[in-house]
Design a protein around this motif. Sequence first.
Motif, short mmCIF file in Angstrom:
data_model
loop_
_atom_site.label_atom_id
_atom_site.label_comp_id
_atom_site.label_asym_id
_atom_site.label_seq_id
_atom_site.Cartn_x
_atom_site.Cartn_y
_atom_site.Cartn_z
N ALA B 68 59.36 -124.31 -25.54
CA ALA B 68 59.85 -122.94 -25.60
C ALA B 68 59.08 -122.07 -24.59
O ALA B 68 59.67 -121.26 -23.88
CB ALA B 68 59.71 -122.39 -27.01
N ALA B 69 57.76 -122.27 -24.54
CA ALA B 69 56.96 -121.48 -23.61
C ALA B 69 57.37 -121.75 -22.17
O ALA B 69 57.51 -120.82 -21.36
CB ALA B 69 55.47 -121.80 -23.80
N ALA B 70 57.58 -123.02 -21.85
CA ALA B 70 57.95 -123.38 -20.48
C ALA B 70 59.27 -122.72 -20.09
O ALA B 70 59.40 -122.14 -19.01
CB ALA B 70 58.05 -124.90 -20.35
N ILE B 71 60.25 -122.79 -21.00
CA ILE B 71 61.55 -122.17 -20.71
C ILE B 71 61.37 -120.66 -20.58
O ILE B 71 61.96 -120.01 -19.71
CB ILE B 71 62.57 -122.50 -21.82
N GLY B 72 60.54 -120.09 -21.44
CA GLY B 72 60.30 -118.65 -21.40
C GLY B 72 59.72 -118.23 -20.05
O GLY B 72 60.18 -117.27 -19.43
N LEU B 77 60.25 -115.97 -14.48
CA LEU B 77 60.20 -116.13 -13.02
C LEU B 77 61.57 -115.89 -12.41
O LEU B 77 61.72 -115.23 -11.39
CB LEU B 77 59.71 -117.54 -12.66
N LEU B 78 62.59 -116.44 -13.09
CA LEU B 78 63.95 -116.36 -12.57
C LEU B 78 64.42 -114.91 -12.48
O LEU B 78 65.11 -114.52 -11.54
CB LEU B 78 64.87 -117.15 -13.50
N THR B 79 64.04 -114.10 -13.47
CA THR B 79 64.55 -112.73 -13.51
C THR B 79 63.54 -111.73 -12.97
O THR B 79 63.64 -110.55 -13.24
CB THR B 79 64.90 -112.33 -14.95
N VAL B 90 69.99 -111.59 -20.10
CA VAL B 90 69.82 -113.01 -19.73
C VAL B 90 69.33 -113.79 -20.95
O VAL B 90 69.81 -114.88 -21.25
CB VAL B 90 68.85 -113.16 -18.55
N THR B 91 68.39 -113.20 -21.69
CA THR B 91 67.89 -113.91 -22.87
C THR B 91 68.97 -113.98 -23.95
O THR B 91 69.09 -114.99 -24.65
CB THR B 91 66.62 -113.24 -23.43
N LEU B 181 51.02 -111.65 -15.31
CA LEU B 181 50.78 -111.08 -16.64
C LEU B 181 52.04 -111.15 -17.50
O LEU B 181 52.01 -111.51 -18.67
CB LEU B 181 50.34 -109.63 -16.51
N LYS B 182 53.17 -110.79 -16.87
CA LYS B 182 54.42 -110.77 -17.62
C LYS B 182 54.79 -112.17 -18.07
O LYS B 182 55.20 -112.38 -19.21
CB LYS B 182 55.54 -110.18 -16.76
N CYS B 183 54.64 -113.13 -17.16
CA CYS B 183 54.99 -114.51 -17.52
C CYS B 183 54.11 -115.00 -18.65
O CYS B 183 54.58 -115.68 -19.57
CB CYS B 183 54.83 -115.43 -16.31
N GLN B 184 52.82 -114.65 -18.60
CA GLN B 184 51.92 -115.10 -19.65
C GLN B 184 52.33 -114.53 -21.00
O GLN B 184 52.43 -115.25 -22.00
CB GLN B 184 50.48 -114.70 -19.31
N ALA B 185 52.61 -113.23 -21.02
CA ALA B 185 52.97 -112.61 -22.29
C ALA B 185 54.28 -113.16 -22.82
O ALA B 185 54.41 -113.49 -24.01
CB ALA B 185 53.08 -111.09 -22.11
#
Lengths: 297, 314, 376
Positions: B68-72, B77-79, B90-91, B181-185
């Motif tokens: 789930a984290a990887a897809i998140g 990154l995609l958006t 998108v989500t 930061l955004k990707c991590q959160a």
Amino acid sequence: MIVFTELAQYVVNGLVLGALIALPALGLTLIFSVQGFVNFSVAAQMTVGAYAAWLAGSHLGWSPILMLLLAFAVPGALGVVTDRLALAPVRRQSGAHTALMLAVVSIALNLAIENALRFIFGSNLNNFDLPMERNLQVWGLSVGPQQLRNLVTALVIAVALAAFFSLTRWGKAMRAVADNTDLARLKGIEPRSLSNLATFIGMGLAGIGGSLLAIDTSVDPSTGSRLILVIFAASVLGGLTSLYGAVLGALVIGVAGEVAMIAMPPVYQSLTAFLAILVILLVKPTGLFAGATGVRK
Amino acid sequence: MTSYLLFIGTITAIYALLSLGLVVSWGQAGMVNLGLVGFFGLGAYCSALLTYIGAPIGFGWLAGAALAAAIGVAFCLLTRTLRGDYLAIVTLGFGEGLRLVELNERWLTGGSDGISGIRPPLKEALSDLYPWFYFTLAWAVVALAAWALSRILASPFGRALRAVRDDEKVAAVAGKNVLRLKCQAFGIGAALFGFAGALYAHFTSYISPDNFVIQLTIYIFLAVTAGGYSRLVGAIFGSLAVMTILESSRFAAEFIPGLSAVQIASLREFTIAVALIMIMQLRPQGVFGLRNERAGANASDGAPHATAVPATPN
Amino acid sequence: MAQGTQSIKIGIVIPLTGATSQFGATMSAAAKIAASDINAAGGVAGRPVEVVIEDDQSNPEAAVRATRKLIDVDKVVSIGGSYASAVTSAIAPLCYESKTALFTSSGADSITKTPHNGYIFRTSPTVTLQGTRVGRYALELGAKKMFFLGPQTPFAQAYIDIISKLFKEAGGAGQGLIYEDKRASYRTEVDQALRTNPDVIVLGGYVPDTSVVLKDLYRAGFGGKKVGFSFGVNQVLADGIPQEVSEGTASLVPSASEESPAYRTLIGKLGRPALDSYSCQVYDHVVLTALALAYAAASSPSGTAVRDSVRAISQGGKGEKVSDVAQGLKMIADKKPINYDGPSGPLEFASNGDVEGVFFRYEQVQQGKMALLKVA
């Protein structure tokens, strides 16, 4: 040649489907433009409009035009009332994420209205006593007369709405509010009445859209809610603030879903539509039609 | 009655875990995830399928969270070029799209039959104690997650996140790696959704695409909003509040005479919706307010003040 | 409260709201009628029965919570009604682990393959049986080319395979298309179907999507035969679409044999001209529980008592055919063997819990009403 006709037929089918979601998408866009949040209760108001039209047509014997007027007025008025009751108190609280909270409240509101309808009418499907018409054949393509009328109705209303916004005083005032609330207030425009007007028209449009949809299919308490994702997607695709964008977005979503069936199994129709949106957004992040003539400049 | 309360309590813990995930990505980093039910389902299916082919249950849970984290992160990154609203759609599309995949890829997911007989951990060994065990386990996970998150969010990382949420440009100027930061959160949030999904799957031992519909997303958003949307304690409180409303309305409905069953059911859902609307109206900042916002504001990294006012004490 | 007068609780988990709620109203009404029929006959060994109805919200997650409440708080001896296959699969483990009998009207074959220790009784014929009968009927109508249109369900592909095979064996041809539910139009799907020039279309959907498909078929000018299943083609559908659209659409409804008066009596009590099979099944779920408990004559009613006695009152050559619950209770009190046949069918259960020997009512929409063609 056969492939071409087939493709053209899919496009026609997509346009017909798009026309059904165009009016609710317009309503969603209009309300977003003036109030700045996505009001998901348009879905339930579609159903309210559909029930109003059904009662008027099948029980009171009203003519289709009067039927649609009622389908406009009832959800419009109910939309304003529920907006004042449920959403306005939340709107008054300023917070970092008020827009999203309003959207969440509107989802709850949608649930409330849908279940109020179920309480009154039950879960049955209800049919309009209108004659069914066979499809017309034009250049090897088939299209239903009722569906053609839906498409025309949606386009006419979109044009009328655009005229309202560019020609009338109230329309211009709404654009002013959408652009700058403080400026509007300086000019003596009461933002609250404008917000009510936007809600009334927006929900009214959803109601007409809902009744057209119900004439095409049938009405039950979930008539509108079944389509909320597609409507939202159409509105986003159109940039969320552009009226033409909403109509075009709806048509694009409709066509994309149908044409995709050439390559994808039909079960993935809406997934394909979403993928299409994603690709379009990645290429043009502001939405397809943002910046076109709209409520907000 | 006890076993019913234990069951509902365990489900509440799973809701709370979902709410914590949403607090991180939405409340703290400002990223809307309307497809949380998709990540929840991803974790559930991942763990159910892995343990089916013999993987240990604990591994399944972690794998569910990791996937789930990887897809998140991939979505993030995609958006990255899109405005916040678009991440929402998108989500949302992802949640619905994943449901379609679960429904139609029968070779993998069993289609609408779903997957039944998902292995419960230690059920045989514990027998009667099992409900207590799972209840404790679920709440221990919630407590652990809340504790870890509170440490993370109180750290410079947390302050930086809130800076990004409040104004990305300012944060970027202040030298923050905004995308990272955004990707991590978003990834932490998605991991919690996935873990909650795995917990759910092994608790009820059955999952199907119909489990992962938008209703749940709504409940969790309401729980988080009711609890003040950026507060960890608030999220847990909000989950309790939502579950209390959901379940207590069941008992209240039995006392209304003269209505058909459909009317009672509609009235129940109507009441749930109205109760949730009222919570949002009465407690706009949630019961627990925005106290931990201040940490970001007082820090010397130039982050702007949160625009919201702190909640008044009860 | 004295043990003797305390009511016996029977749980009913049915869709009252959400996507599959079309039969919710009649299902709950049928359950209540069953309870009042039983209580009018003096209840079970002097104790009244009470049905506790919970909404599954067409969602397995909500259904699980509702079932937990019924089992743990209401202490029901059995749960009836469960309709959607996903809901039944979700609540089945809760039932058999707590030794609560589960009566279901779901068709998915997988349900009775769970390790249920005999606690599950399925009153609806399996997918395989229904598909075969619908396919044979389509052939009987003289069709040669079949096209199946239906949404993604546990049985859509199975239906396509079963019916296509029947058509190929008879020298015809068959194929199908699985569509996405919740759509406002199925024009393109219908176009694709009609391009194969079928002379019969099998409708595999539920009421909301089938109503749209039928309208699109009518608009496209399809003149062939239309056959559907009882969950899609029924009075609810006929009421929801124009007569000219539904006209001639056939449906196979699992049912009691024609001689059985049970169905007539039930629709009379409901004041309806016809009733869907699922509401009939809910009625029987309640009655089977009551008769089984009366037969078991256990001092404390339990799910295990229900499980162990259902077959004793519903099947077997020795018992006298009974279609009225009051009569059944009386005969049990008199220690006479009975074989209960309800409005939903003869209710004979195989060892895995699947129903056997079901009859089908062949119905057809004629001028907006379900008309009976034959029972076979």
